[in-house]
Write an enzyme that holds these catalytic residues in place. Structure first.
Site, PDB file in Angstrom:
ATOM      1  N   ASP A 191      43.447  48.340  48.059  1.00 43.51           N
ATOM      2  CA  ASP A 191      43.528  48.875  49.419  1.00 43.51           C
ATOM      3  C   ASP A 191      42.441  49.902  49.724  1.00 43.51           C
ATOM      4  O   ASP A 191      41.955  50.614  48.859  1.00 43.51           O
ATOM      5  CB  ASP A 191      44.907  49.481  49.698  1.00 43.51           C
TER       6      ASP A 191
ATOM      7  N   GLU B  10      48.012  51.008  46.478  1.00 40.94           N
ATOM      8  CA  GLU B  10      47.979  52.088  45.496  1.00 40.94           C
ATOM      9  C   GLU B  10      47.937  53.437  46.192  1.00 40.94           C
ATOM     10  O   GLU B  10      48.480  54.423  45.697  1.00 40.94           O
ATOM     11  CB  GLU B  10      46.767  51.924  44.578  1.00 40.94           C
TER      12      GLU B  10
END
Length: 436
Positions: A100, A166
């Protein structure tokens, strides 16, 4: 400045191991550096926020299938796994990469800079790979390809985990490593060990660093709401002031680290990041809200700090005639454990990194009070893990003054791709007993 750094990155990518004799892993990865660089630049131009990594997941799954992996998608929204069975029996290894981006508007002058836009917390934002997850995906795909080419040599099996979120799931959503575990990421493949890596601006390109034990801190988010009694600012005695009460909670909480925790043993941090109360200068409000984080490298110290914060909030509030709603920690999903490197496995990985890069390029990492959800993977199934850091700051730039991870100016020297991938490949080959 960044145009100059961009040119330097292109030059550095090829001779990343000039100071050391290249290992078999370095030689194996060398032909893949241009491809990893292309992958990284494509991903950098198209970052996606947590739980929205659909394009990235599709890209990763397609490449893994080309390499011959058994691919599973849709874990924890957009997570992807790929499993490769070695040619000989042996242990099982998992290697994880996060995917991400962040709600950060890029301010680096690159031909492949991100122009992506999105929405975060209801507001329009720029999106950037300001923490290097694009590099993690590219390096890890490179390692996956290299292992697939040496499948018959592998004494054991490997699973690659490409993890969403994350950086944390959006409010009201689940995500990241906890949701991958919850949705059965290990239901058909239980590894005996898990490896991970992260690029950092705190190290120069060409080196890696790791440490046994606590490498990154635990993190716990907290929220404390003080409920008082509203009154006119001219007659505060007719109310109960939650701002004064909250201020005393902030002040008293400073003694937790400075007077209660044995920081000879391990460091700890308690930070208040939000103090929100009131709407007008002449009104004592009815409530005030505090939010912050607790970081620790020892589980006992972590639990002591959380319990003490709750105790201080409740008793200070009571002393002022107020009440308190103490969510300490905020929730299980808002907490991460200590990122703990198993000492025995760390020694093995350190030897592999030294083989791949040379002893002069492998450093002892300092503790880092940032946190990661990576350790939740290993803790969920009680297997050891190791997590190491890859230098990202160009030669000639002081890492102490380089823009940090999460900065809109974060710049990754692409020489890091060759270094991180070669180190991870050697660690995987050694763990799986492949011939060098």
């Amino acid at each position: 400045m960044h145009k100059t750094l961009f040119g330097a990155a292109l030059l550095l990518a090829a001779p990343a191991f000039a100071a050391s004799e290249p290992s078999g892993a370095a030689q194996t990865m060398a032909p893949w550096v241009p491809t990893m660089t292309q992958w990284r630049r494509d991903l950098h131009q198209h970052p996606e926020l947590s739980n929205q990594e659909r394009r990235t997941a599709k890209f990763v799954a397609a490449e893994l299938k080309k390499f011959g992996y058994t691919v599973r998608t849709g874990i924890a929204h957009t997570g992807v796994t790929g499993v490769l069975k070695g040619g000989k029996p042996g242990p099982r290894l998992a290697i994880r990469a996060d995917m991400d981006g962040l709600p950060v508007t890029e301010e680096v002058d690159l031909p492949f800079a991100s122009k992506a836009r999105g929405e975060y917390l209801g507001k329009p934002v720029g999106i950037m790979h300001a923490c290097g997850h694009d590099a993690h995906v590219a390096m890890t795909l490179g390692v996956a390809q290299a292992l697939a080419q040496r499948r018959n040599e592998l004494a054991g099996d490997v699973m690659f985990i490409f993890q969403p979120a994350e950086e944390g799931a959006p409010p009201g959503e689940e995500g990241g490593a906890p949701l991958m575990v919850k949705e059965g990421v290990f239901k058909d493949f239980r590894p005996d060990a898990i490896f991970g890596m992260h690029v950092v601006s705190a190290l120069p390109v060409g080196v890696v660093a790791l440490r046994a034990g606590g490498a990154m801190a635990s993190s716990d988010t907290f929220r404390i709401v003080v409920h008082g009694k509203q009154s006119h600012g001219a007659t505060p005695w007719k109310g109960v002031d939650p701002i004064v009460t909250a201020a005393e909670i902030v002040t008293a909480a400073q003694t937790i680290v400075s007077r209660e925790l044995d920081i000879n043993h391990e460091p700890a941090v308690l930070t208040f990041g939000i103090f929100d109360g009131g709407s007008r200068f002449n009104i004592v409000p009815d409530k005030a809200e505090l939010q912050g984080t607790v970081r620790a490298f020892d589980e006992g110290m972590r639990q002591h700090a959380l319990a003490s914060l709750r105790n201080i909030a409740e008793h200070v509030a009571a002393a002022h005639g107020a009440t308190v709603e103490a969510q300490v920690p905020l929730s299980a999903d808002s907490s991460n454990p200590v990122n703990y490197n198993d000492p025995a496995l760390t020694a093995r990985v350190r030897a592999s990194l030294e083989t791949a890069l040379g002893k002069d390029r492998v450093r002892e990492a300092q503790r880092w009070t940032a946190s990661e959800d990576f350790p939740q993977l290993g803790q969920a199934i009680q297997v050891p893990s190791v997590y190491f850091f890859v230098g990202a700051t160009p030669a000639g730039t002081d890492p102490a003054t380089a823009p940090t991870n999460h900065s809109p100016h974060f710049f990754l020297d692409e020489g890091a791709l060759a270094v991180g991938s070669a180190g991870m490949l050697q660690a995987a080959l050694d763990y799986l007993g492949a011939a060098r």
